[in-house]
Design a protein around this motif. Structure first.
Motif, PDB file in Angstrom:
ATOM      1  N   UNK A  49     -35.667  62.822  16.914  1.00  0.00           N
ATOM      2  CA  UNK A  49     -35.191  61.451  17.160  1.00  0.00           C
ATOM      3  C   UNK A  49     -33.889  61.453  17.955  1.00  0.00           C
ATOM      4  N   UNK A  50     -32.985  62.351  17.613  1.00  0.00           N
ATOM      5  CA  UNK A  50     -31.714  62.446  18.332  1.00  0.00           C
ATOM      6  C   UNK A  50     -31.954  62.816  19.786  1.00  0.00           C
ATOM      7  N   UNK A  51     -32.831  63.774  20.028  1.00  0.00           N
ATOM      8  CA  UNK A  51     -33.099  64.201  21.412  1.00  0.00           C
ATOM      9  C   UNK A  51     -33.787  63.083  22.211  1.00  0.00           C
ATOM     10  N   UNK A  52     -34.720  62.378  21.596  1.00  0.00           N
ATOM     11  CA  UNK A  52     -35.410  61.288  22.301  1.00  0.00           C
ATOM     12  C   UNK A  52     -34.444  60.166  22.656  1.00  0.00           C
ATOM     13  N   UNK A  53     -33.541  59.850  21.731  1.00  0.00           N
ATOM     14  CA  UNK A  53     -32.586  58.770  21.974  1.00  0.00           C
ATOM     15  C   UNK A  53     -31.590  59.162  23.057  1.00  0.00           C
ATOM     16  N   UNK A  54     -31.087  60.363  22.983  1.00  0.00           N
ATOM     17  CA  UNK A  54     -30.156  60.859  24.003  1.00  0.00           C
ATOM     18  C   UNK A  54     -30.797  60.854  25.386  1.00  0.00           C
ATOM     19  N   UNK A  55     -32.081  61.209  25.441  1.00  0.00           N
ATOM     20  CA  UNK A  55     -32.781  61.262  26.729  1.00  0.00           C
ATOM     21  C   UNK A  55     -32.864  59.894  27.392  1.00  0.00           C
ATOM     22  N   UNK A  56     -32.740  58.817  26.611  1.00  0.00           N
ATOM     23  CA  UNK A  56     -32.772  57.459  27.171  1.00  0.00           C
ATOM     24  C   UNK A  56     -31.386  57.001  27.634  1.00  0.00           C
ATOM     25  N   UNK A  57     -30.380  57.850  27.484  1.00  0.00           N
ATOM     26  CA  UNK A  57     -29.035  57.466  27.886  1.00  0.00           C
ATOM     27  C   UNK A  57     -28.327  56.581  26.877  1.00  0.00           C
ATOM     28  N   UNK A  58     -28.820  56.552  25.638  1.00  0.00           N
ATOM     29  CA  UNK A  58     -28.237  55.726  24.576  1.00  0.00           C
ATOM     30  C   UNK A  58     -27.308  56.592  23.730  1.00  0.00           C
ATOM     31  N   UNK A  59     -26.042  56.199  23.547  1.00  0.00           N
ATOM     32  CA  UNK A  59     -25.171  56.963  22.649  1.00  0.00           C
ATOM     33  C   UNK A  59     -25.787  57.080  21.265  1.00  0.00           C
ATOM     34  N   UNK A  60     -25.658  58.268  20.680  1.00  0.00           N
ATOM     35  CA  UNK A  60     -26.339  58.517  19.412  1.00  0.00           C
ATOM     36  C   UNK A  60     -25.392  59.221  18.445  1.00  0.00           C
ATOM     37  N   UNK A  61     -25.425  58.760  17.199  1.00  0.00           N
ATOM     38  CA  UNK A  61     -24.601  59.345  16.155  1.00  0.00           C
ATOM     39  C   UNK A  61     -25.443  59.841  15.000  1.00  0.00           C
ATOM     40  N   UNK A  62     -24.814  60.618  14.124  1.00  0.00           N
ATOM     41  CA  UNK A  62     -25.492  61.142  12.935  1.00  0.00           C
ATOM     42  C   UNK A  62     -24.567  61.017  11.734  1.00  0.00           C
ATOM     43  N   UNK A  63     -25.159  60.678  10.612  1.00  0.00           N
ATOM     44  CA  UNK A  63     -24.434  60.552   9.340  1.00  0.00           C
ATOM     45  C   UNK A  63     -24.839  61.722   8.460  1.00  0.00           C
ATOM     46  N   UNK A  64     -23.851  62.392   7.864  1.00  0.00           N
ATOM     47  CA  UNK A  64     -24.109  63.577   7.044  1.00  0.00           C
ATOM     48  C   UNK A  64     -23.274  63.528   5.772  1.00  0.00           C
ATOM     49  N   UNK A  65     -23.810  64.128   4.703  1.00  0.00           N
ATOM     50  CA  UNK A  65     -23.149  64.127   3.405  1.00  0.00           C
ATOM     51  C   UNK A  65     -22.904  65.574   2.978  1.00  0.00           C
ATOM     52  N   UNK A  66     -21.688  65.863   2.534  1.00  0.00           N
ATOM     53  CA  UNK A  66     -21.329  67.198   2.073  1.00  0.00           C
ATOM     54  C   UNK A  66     -21.273  67.222   0.551  1.00  0.00           C
ATOM     55  N   UNK A  67     -21.941  68.218  -0.031  1.00  0.00           N
ATOM     56  CA  UNK A  67     -21.955  68.352  -1.477  1.00  0.00           C
ATOM     57  C   UNK A  67     -23.224  67.874  -2.129  1.00  0.00           C
ATOM     58  N   UNK A  68     -24.302  67.762  -1.353  1.00  0.00           N
ATOM     59  CA  UNK A  68     -25.583  67.334  -1.918  1.00  0.00           C
ATOM     60  C   UNK A  68     -26.099  68.362  -2.925  1.00  0.00           C
ATOM     61  N   UNK A  69     -26.901  67.943  -3.905  1.00  0.00           N
ATOM     62  CA  UNK A  69     -27.303  68.848  -4.992  1.00  0.00           C
ATOM     63  C   UNK A  69     -28.022  70.088  -4.480  1.00  0.00           C
TER      64      UNK A  69
END
Length: 306
Positions: A172-192
């Protein structure tokens, strides 16, 4: 003398697009998620309680235009000359038919002083037909997509009932970037179940992706969630970070993430009546100040060794 840049922050990212100050206004447009409505699962992510991050004005019953207006009034006292980005935040904001989505995004963009939209969603909820529309919209407006990735480890994604894989996030990130749309990701540290090395490995994998921004924050154990019940009954355990332990992990991420990727935030702060752990008693800016001091000292030590 300008202060040394420790990492690329979100303000620096926004300056690439806007010569003036912009502020995000969160919107709850009444969406659900495929791991809530039975499409992929029920109950949603095990750690999730949307009450922890929705502002008081952010209620779907008010409608998009009304939420934006209330948000503008909230921020205008502190930032009287700012413009706004409508942030579709709660749940999965691409989980509807294209006509419904188009109407919602256009309504937000039609409000005075709104100069763009940010769409929070899942990596398994971005069909090509919607990307076609967003690509077209991005030619005349600022459009950004933010994917809830959470971790690069599929075993963890299964444990927390995400309902998608790391491979789907990458695609999904690669497809969105390929369209020239800025793309972000949300990540969580400390998951079980995740070790320090697991989290560092996620940072390494994220660093290889064509991302514009990331958000990271500590896992928070929230009352009423399935994860809180699992921890209480002993079926799962989670890290109860000390401030110093978490700062150390954030510093490792800063070392790995390239300057081409802006880091929007490092911590999240839930209402005290909902939060079980970790309880630090720090405002977000106070934590960031402590982290900056740690990063500066680390750089000074490296220079001395060199």
């Amino acid at each position: 003398m300008a202060e040394e840049q420790l990492y690329t922050d979100f303000a620096a990212f926004l300056r690439r697009f806007f010569p003036f100050k912009v502020q995000k206004i969160s919107i709850n447009a009444g969406f659900t998620c495929p791991n809530r409505d039975g499409s992929k699962g029920v109950g949603g992510c095990t750690y999730c309680n949307n009450q922890t991050f929705n502002p008081d004005y952010c209620k779907p019953s008010k409608g998009i235009a009304a939420q934006i207006e209330e948000g503008k009034q909230f921020f205008a006292r502190k930032y009287p000359h700012t413009k706004y980005l409508a942030y579709f935040q709660a749940y999965t904001n691409t989980y509807a038919d294209i006509d419904t989505l188009r109407d919602m995004y256009n309504e937000a963009l039609a409000q005075p002083d709104v100069v763009g939209i940010i769409i929070g969603t899942r990596p398994d909820c971005m069909p090509d037909t919607l990307l076609d529309y967003l690509e077209s919209l991005s030619r005349t407006h600022f459009v950004m997509v933010e994917y809830g990735v959470e971790t690069s480890h599929d075993s963890t994604l299964k444990t927390i009932n995400r309902g998608h894989s790391w491979a789907e996030s990458v695609e999904a990130i690669r497809r969105t970037h390929a369209r020239g749309i800025p793309v972000g990701a949300h990540l969580i540290l400390g998951l079980p179940g995740e070790t320090t090395e697991d989290m560092v490995e996620t940072a390494r994998r994220v660093a290889q992706l064509p991302l514009d921004t990331i958000k990271i924050h500590q896992l928070q154990l929230i009352r009423g969630t399935r994860l809180a019940k699992q921890v209480a009954d002993g079926s799962l355990s989670v890290i109860n970070w000390t401030v110093e332990e978490y700062i150390k992990m954030c510093a490792r991420w800063v070392e790995i993430i390239p300057s081409t990727i802006a880091i929007e935030r490092f911590v999240s702060q839930s209402p005290s009546h909902l939060l079980i752990s970790p309880k630090w008693g720090l405002k977000n800016y106070e934590f960031t100040h402590l982290l900056h001091n740690r990063l500066k000292k680390s750089r000074e030590l490296r220079r001395e060794r060199d």
